[in-house]
Structures are given as structure tokens and as C-alpha cells.
Design a protein around this motif. Sequence first.
Motif, PDB file in Angstrom:
ATOM      1  N   GLN A 190       0.851  -1.197   0.000  1.00 51.04           N
ATOM      2  CA  GLN A 190       0.000   0.000   0.000  1.00 51.04           C
ATOM      3  C   GLN A 190       0.876   1.232   0.000  1.00 51.04           C
ATOM      4  O   GLN A 190       1.866   1.288   0.717  1.00 51.04           O
ATOM      5  CB  GLN A 190      -0.846   0.034   1.264  1.00 51.04           C
ATOM      6  CG  GLN A 190      -2.102  -0.795   1.180  1.00 51.04           C
ATOM      7  CD  GLN A 190      -3.002  -0.494   2.369  1.00 51.04           C
ATOM      8  OE1 GLN A 190      -3.374   0.637   2.574  1.00 51.04           O
ATOM      9  NE2 GLN A 190      -3.326  -1.507   3.120  1.00 51.04           N
ATOM     10  N   THR A 192       0.443   5.624  -0.031  1.00 52.55           N
ATOM     11  CA  THR A 192      -0.373   6.833  -0.084  1.00 52.55           C
ATOM     12  C   THR A 192       0.513   7.964  -0.580  1.00 52.55           C
ATOM     13  O   THR A 192       1.491   8.317   0.076  1.00 52.55           O
ATOM     14  CB  THR A 192      -0.909   7.179   1.323  1.00 52.55           C
ATOM     15  OG1 THR A 192      -1.527   6.018   1.854  1.00 52.55           O
ATOM     16  CG2 THR A 192      -1.918   8.298   1.241  1.00 52.55           C
TER      17      THR A 192
ATOM     18  N   ASP B 300       0.748   0.095   7.412  1.00 50.61           N
ATOM     19  CA  ASP B 300      -0.004   0.024   6.159  1.00 50.61           C
ATOM     20  C   ASP B 300       0.262   1.241   5.270  1.00 50.61           C
ATOM     21  O   ASP B 300      -0.478   1.502   4.320  1.00 50.61           O
ATOM     22  CB  ASP B 300      -1.503  -0.154   6.427  1.00 50.61           C
ATOM     23  CG  ASP B 300      -2.074   0.989   7.260  1.00 50.61           C
ATOM     24  OD1 ASP B 300      -1.291   1.852   7.661  1.00 50.61           O
ATOM     25  OD2 ASP B 300      -3.292   1.002   7.505  1.00 50.61           O
ATOM     26  N   ASN B 302       0.575   4.680   5.933  1.00 48.56           N
ATOM     27  CA  ASN B 302      -0.044   5.991   6.110  1.00 48.56           C
ATOM     28  C   ASN B 302       0.737   6.828   7.098  1.00 48.56           C
ATOM     29  O   ASN B 302       1.253   6.325   8.096  1.00 48.56           O
ATOM     30  CB  ASN B 302      -1.496   5.832   6.576  1.00 48.56           C
ATOM     31  CG  ASN B 302      -2.409   5.522   5.427  1.00 48.56           C
ATOM     32  OD1 ASN B 302      -2.478   6.276   4.460  1.00 48.56           O
ATOM     33  ND2 ASN B 302      -3.067   4.388   5.494  1.00 48.56           N
ATOM     34  N   GLN B 304       1.307   9.560   9.974  1.00 46.50           N
ATOM     35  CA  GLN B 304       0.546   9.918  11.170  1.00 46.50           C
ATOM     36  C   GLN B 304       1.266  10.999  11.952  1.00 46.50           C
ATOM     37  O   GLN B 304       2.452  10.886  12.236  1.00 46.50           O
ATOM     38  CB  GLN B 304       0.386   8.659  12.019  1.00 46.50           C
ATOM     39  CG  GLN B 304      -0.519   8.829  13.215  1.00 46.50           C
ATOM     40  CD  GLN B 304      -0.748   7.476  13.890  1.00 46.50           C
ATOM     41  OE1 GLN B 304      -1.278   6.546  13.295  1.00 46.50           O
ATOM     42  NE2 GLN B 304      -0.307   7.379  15.117  1.00 46.50           N
ATOM     43  N   THR B 401      -4.064  11.409  10.426  1.00 47.46           N
ATOM     44  CA  THR B 401      -3.582  10.248   9.696  1.00 47.46           C
ATOM     45  C   THR B 401      -4.025  10.372   8.252  1.00 47.46           C
ATOM     46  O   THR B 401      -5.170  10.740   7.990  1.00 47.46           O
ATOM     47  CB  THR B 401      -4.157   8.948  10.286  1.00 47.46           C
ATOM     48  OG1 THR B 401      -3.932   8.936  11.683  1.00 47.46           O
ATOM     49  CG2 THR B 401      -3.492   7.734   9.678  1.00 47.46           C
ATOM     50  N   THR B 402      -3.113  10.109   7.336  1.00 48.30           N
ATOM     51  CA  THR B 402      -3.522  10.137   5.926  1.00 48.30           C
ATOM     52  C   THR B 402      -4.222   8.822   5.591  1.00 48.30           C
ATOM     53  O   THR B 402      -3.952   7.778   6.197  1.00 48.30           O
ATOM     54  CB  THR B 402      -2.305  10.288   5.000  1.00 48.30           C
ATOM     55  OG1 THR B 402      -1.441   9.170   5.193  1.00 48.30           O
ATOM     56  CG2 THR B 402      -1.549  11.556   5.297  1.00 48.30           C
ATOM     57  N   HIS B 403      -5.126   8.881   4.651  1.00 45.57           N
ATOM     58  CA  HIS B 403      -5.778   7.667   4.175  1.00 45.57           C
ATOM     59  C   HIS B 403      -5.791   7.699   2.662  1.00 45.57           C
ATOM     60  O   HIS B 403      -6.061   8.736   2.074  1.00 45.57           O
ATOM     61  CB  HIS B 403      -7.227   7.577   4.697  1.00 45.57           C
ATOM     62  CG  HIS B 403      -7.294   7.390   6.168  1.00 45.57           C
ATOM     63  ND1 HIS B 403      -7.131   6.176   6.770  1.00 45.57           N
ATOM     64  CD2 HIS B 403      -7.476   8.281   7.170  1.00 45.57           C
ATOM     65  CE1 HIS B 403      -7.226   6.320   8.079  1.00 45.57           C
ATOM     66  NE2 HIS B 403      -7.423   7.589   8.346  1.00 45.57           N
ATOM     67  N   ASP B 404      -5.498   6.583   2.057  1.00 43.46           N
ATOM     68  CA  ASP B 404      -5.544   6.521   0.598  1.00 43.46           C
ATOM     69  C   ASP B 404      -6.992   6.351   0.167  1.00 43.46           C
ATOM     70  O   ASP B 404      -7.641   5.367   0.520  1.00 43.46           O
ATOM     71  CB  ASP B 404      -4.699   5.335   0.107  1.00 43.46           C
ATOM     72  CG  ASP B 404      -4.426   5.438  -1.381  1.00 43.46           C
ATOM     73  OD1 ASP B 404      -5.011   6.334  -2.011  1.00 43.46           O
ATOM     74  OD2 ASP B 404      -3.633   4.645  -1.895  1.00 43.46           O
ATOM     75  N   ILE B 405      -7.512   7.344  -0.573  1.00 46.37           N
ATOM     76  CA  ILE B 405      -8.899   7.227  -1.005  1.00 46.37           C
ATOM     77  C   ILE B 405      -8.976   6.763  -2.448  1.00 46.37           C
ATOM     78  O   ILE B 405      -9.963   6.925  -3.132  1.00 46.37           O
ATOM     79  CB  ILE B 405      -9.662   8.559  -0.832  1.00 46.37           C
ATOM     80  CG1 ILE B 405      -8.880   9.711  -1.442  1.00 46.37           C
ATOM     81  CG2 ILE B 405      -9.959   8.819   0.621  1.00 46.37           C
ATOM     82  CD1 ILE B 405      -9.623  11.017  -1.454  1.00 46.37           C
TER      83      ILE B 405
END
Lengths: 217, 407
Positions: A190, A192, B300, B302, B304, B401-405
Motif C-alpha cells: 500500500q 499513499t 499500512d 499511512n 501519522q 492520519t492520511t488515508h488513501d482514497i
Amino acid sequence: MKIKIKNVLPALVIFSALATNVQAELAPIDDAELSNAVAQGGLYLSGEFSLNEEGGPIQDATYGDCTDDKRCGARFSYKLGGNDSNGWYVIDDWKGGLSFEGLTIRTRKVDGNQRDVTGQLVDNSGNPVSDAGAIALGVNDGFGGDGASFNKEVLEIGLPSSVKFDEYQYTLGYASHASPTEVPTGETFQQTNIYGVFIDGQVNMSGNMLIFPTADK
Amino acid sequence: MKTPVAILSCLFFSACANADMAPMTDEDMSEVDGAGLGIVLEDFSLHAGAETDNASLFKITGIKTTDGRDVNIEVDNFFIGGKGSANFVDNGNGTSSFVVDPTTVNIGRLNNPIAVNLRDGDDIDVRAPNKGVLEIAHTELVAIDNDPVWIGATMDPCLKAGAAECSKFASREAVDGGFRGERIDVGLELNAKFQTAAGSTDFDSDTPLTIYMKEAVFDGSYTRLWGDQTKTGSETDSDAQRNITLANVRLNLYTPDIYIASCGLDGTSCGDAVHIKHFALDLIVGVGEIQPAALSVTSDGNFQLEVEALPNPTTPEGTRRLQLIRDDQSDGMTWAATDKDFYENYYNDTIPGVKTKSNLYIGDPTIANPTFETAGGLQVGDTYLGTSKIEGIQIQYLKMTTHDIGG
């Protein structure tokens, strides 16, 4: 800290003023000797640097040569420590070129007097004068009068008057693994991406960066 | 010049040296309190992306609309310089032109430079015991009339009326026709461009925004970084300890004028500008080791950012951190006599050496043609928006926290 650099192909690096690999024995210089050293000349550098212009050295399912949808830039990733609960900081798809002209490096004495590039005391017309005839500049020393009390040698980096970027770009992101090609079976990759930067054109600069040791804090 | 060449060649060809390297412990590092590096930029200016020659382009990519169209933020006419680096020139028809021609400035003073230091975490103003702390600091804040506070009683008259107090920072004002000073003019033009359709190479018309900040002072700003094998405040006892970058940041900014205007792409047809006189910010993010900002990347992938909450004495994790404070006392670092006093000191901003409260002052925002003032005329027909003051902000807890959209 773990660092991984992948798919890098720097095409050309020229530092015109750098000599070829010089073999010399290093010996420490003590403070007394250093204080006697007067700088003569310095370095004048121009350079050009280009990274992955036509893709990197790796050609596989993930990395390509910039003619398709695959990644063709370099990838730099690092993480803190070896702990598995940490992810990776990533600079991805890093490519493009930059060139600069006229970066100078020399040492220079900063005090309340006026000197030319070789460190020789000069008058307002640039003519050499003896110490006794030095022009004390006061508030006109370029530092608002701080120069006389400072009275030290500094390392002066003369900034290049312009830096040209040629489609220089990178993407900043965070990832679960160092590279999409290095994911153990059973785990998913994954990443981002936060933002990308693209620079094409010229940045004009002027000035010097002065570097010197400061007292213990 | 043999020595520098030899050093460079050692950097590039590491075969020159052959030594066994052993890691230093945190305790070893915290004892290192060496001289730092001072940096002064002399006669400096920078100008990038001048839209007029249409050749320079700096853009930030990666933003998408909900329907998948790219949004590029182009930065044009980015400059850093000295007093008078840019100007709004009256066009005589109600509009003005934004003209950029950077002058030069010094950044940092010889006797008070930008400093890169390895600080001892045991220092009372650092408060990260037994850690070596990397500090990147701007010119230090010099007490004004014995008042060491950024926006204290002394600065009040400056913020209200532009009194002489405003000229008393370590970074000095430019003298007309004389010394260029250490206060920075900085500005840029932001231009958000929307892709006309997903996959298209066309972007719609420009919507530029010009931001110009005059004679800004950043005295007393710093970033401190160190690492620790720990966990963030929101993680529980069952979470594993991770290697986390911890930070304390202080951002001080004072500027007598900020203009925000909407101009044409070539900068020639600026409408009215929002003009903020006397803007001052004193932002504190993180207090020592007790409430640091923690920067980490989760497994995962992201990012933070977490500013920890104060220790909660009813939880095991909170008890552990309160114990840290008691341990610090034995290192000679006074936080407070008792746990209760610690909380009292924290909320009253009376912990010795560090500040816990942030302040923001916005004086006299007006909306008017930006050239009226420089032309010396009265500000007729402008809209006065009043003064705002936000004092004593404390960050109790912050987690991003970043999230992959996807997309």
C-alpha cells in the motif's frame, strides 16, 4: 534507520572544477595553524545533473522506460529502525534534470574592513592597502555594523545566479513496504501519495551563504 | 586547496578510510553538546516562476476532484527578498498591477545566526532528558524591554499602532538607501487549475491568488527533532513500541503587512486586496518529551502526526509518562513539585524554560485597492474588519492520519 534506493540511473554528473580522484593523506590542522591560513582563491563550480531521463535501469512489471504507464523515476525509501510496525517514507518517481552555473566556494574573513576576493585589504577603489590604511566600514559592512565584533573566518558559498530545472519532479508518499516488487507473499503493498512537485524553468538567485561554527549553547 | 578536494574525494570514494563504527547510545548522544553551525545568508534574493516570461513553472500535483479530474496548483512569481521586493502600482482605473523585482536581504545575523545545533536534551528549555536533540533555529528572540514574550505587554502597542516597539526585534528593519536589514519580503501567486475532463490534457482558465507578506520577522522560531523507541499517546499497552520521530516546533511570525489579492495571470489587473496590518503568530507544537509531536508511518503506509494528550493519571500509559516527569526531577530538571502542580504549571504556562500556549493577533484587516496606501491617500470606501486576538491556545490533543482514497 533503513534506506533503500531503487531504479536510479544518473545520466550525467559534471563538476567542472573538481579534480579527478586525488589521493592525499589527511592530517589534522590545529587551531593555531588554521588561524594563520589566508584563503587564496577557491572553487568555482558549474554542474549538470540528470536522473532517469529515459527510465531507470530496472525493466520489469513495475518499472519501465517512461514510454508506458509503468514507473520510470527513481525511488528512495527509508524507515526508522527495523521494527515491523513502522512504514516507509518514500520519494517516488524522481526524475528530471537540473543545472547550475557559478556556484563558488571560498573562505573569507568577515570583520569591519573591506577586502577583495583574495582576502587583501582594499580601499573603496579596490586598491590594496596596508592594515593601517584599511577602510573601516562601520554600519556599511553589509551586516549593519556586526562585522567588526564578529571578526572571524567564514566559509562562503556563493549561490549560483540561476538554477535551471528540466522537468524535475518527484512524488512524496508513504508506503507499507520499501518497494512494490519486494512484498512478501501474503502481504499487500500500500502506498499513499501526498503530493507531487514538478519544476521546469529557471530560479534566479543572488547572495552568499556564510557558514561558521557557533559557540556552545 | 588540497584538503577540501581530499575530503570530497573521500565522500565520493569511501575507500580512503577504514574504521570500525559503533552505535552511540541515547545517553552518549545526550552528553554531546558541541558547537553548532551558524548560517547567514548575505545579500540574498530568490525569484522563481516569473509568469511574464512564461517559461518557469513550479507546480504541485497529486490532487484530484471527486470525479477524477486532476487539480494542479501552480506557483508563479515566488520570491524571497528585502524591503520593497514587490509593489502594487495603481493603474488609474480602479485596478492595480503587482510588480515583482526582488531586492536583497540578509537572513540571520553574524552574532545571532540561523543555527543548526546538537542540543543536550537535559537543557531546561529543551526538556527531552537523556536524548540528543537536533535543533534548527532561526535568529534567537531577544527580550524587548526586558519582556521575553513574543506577544507580551511590550508588543501590544506595536500590534495596535505600529509603534517603535515593532522595530526592536533582533532582525532589523532595512534603512532606506542604507543597510538592507534582516526582515524578509516573501510572496507568491497561487493558481489552481482544474482539468477539463479526466484524462484530458486541457486545463480550465486560471484563478490566481496573489499573497504578499512584507518585512516578516521569524525570530525565535525553531524545530527540534529526536527519536525514541516508544508509542504515541493514543496507543494502548498492547501496542508494540515503535521507532518514532519526535518533534517540538515553534513558529514565530510578525509582519506589518500581508496582502491577499486576486490578480490577472500576468499580474496586471489586481482588484481589491485584503490587507492585514500587524499580523503576529506565536505557534507552539509540542512541549518537551511530555507532549511531543510524534511523526511516524504506520505499517499500512499511512503518515501519522500526533500531538500527545497530557498524561492521564488514571491509565497505565498516563502513569508511565507521569513517572517520566518524576524521573526527570532526579535529573535536576524541575517540572513541578507534585503531579498536581505539573498540571497547574502546564495550564498556567509556567513550566520553567518552555512555553505551552500559542497566540495569534490579527490587527486591522481592510479590503481596499492595495495602492491607496502606498500612494499616500486616505483609505476611502474600504471595509474595516476589526481586530482579532486569540490568546492562550493550548493543543490538548491532535492526531492526523492520511488515508488513501484511491483514484
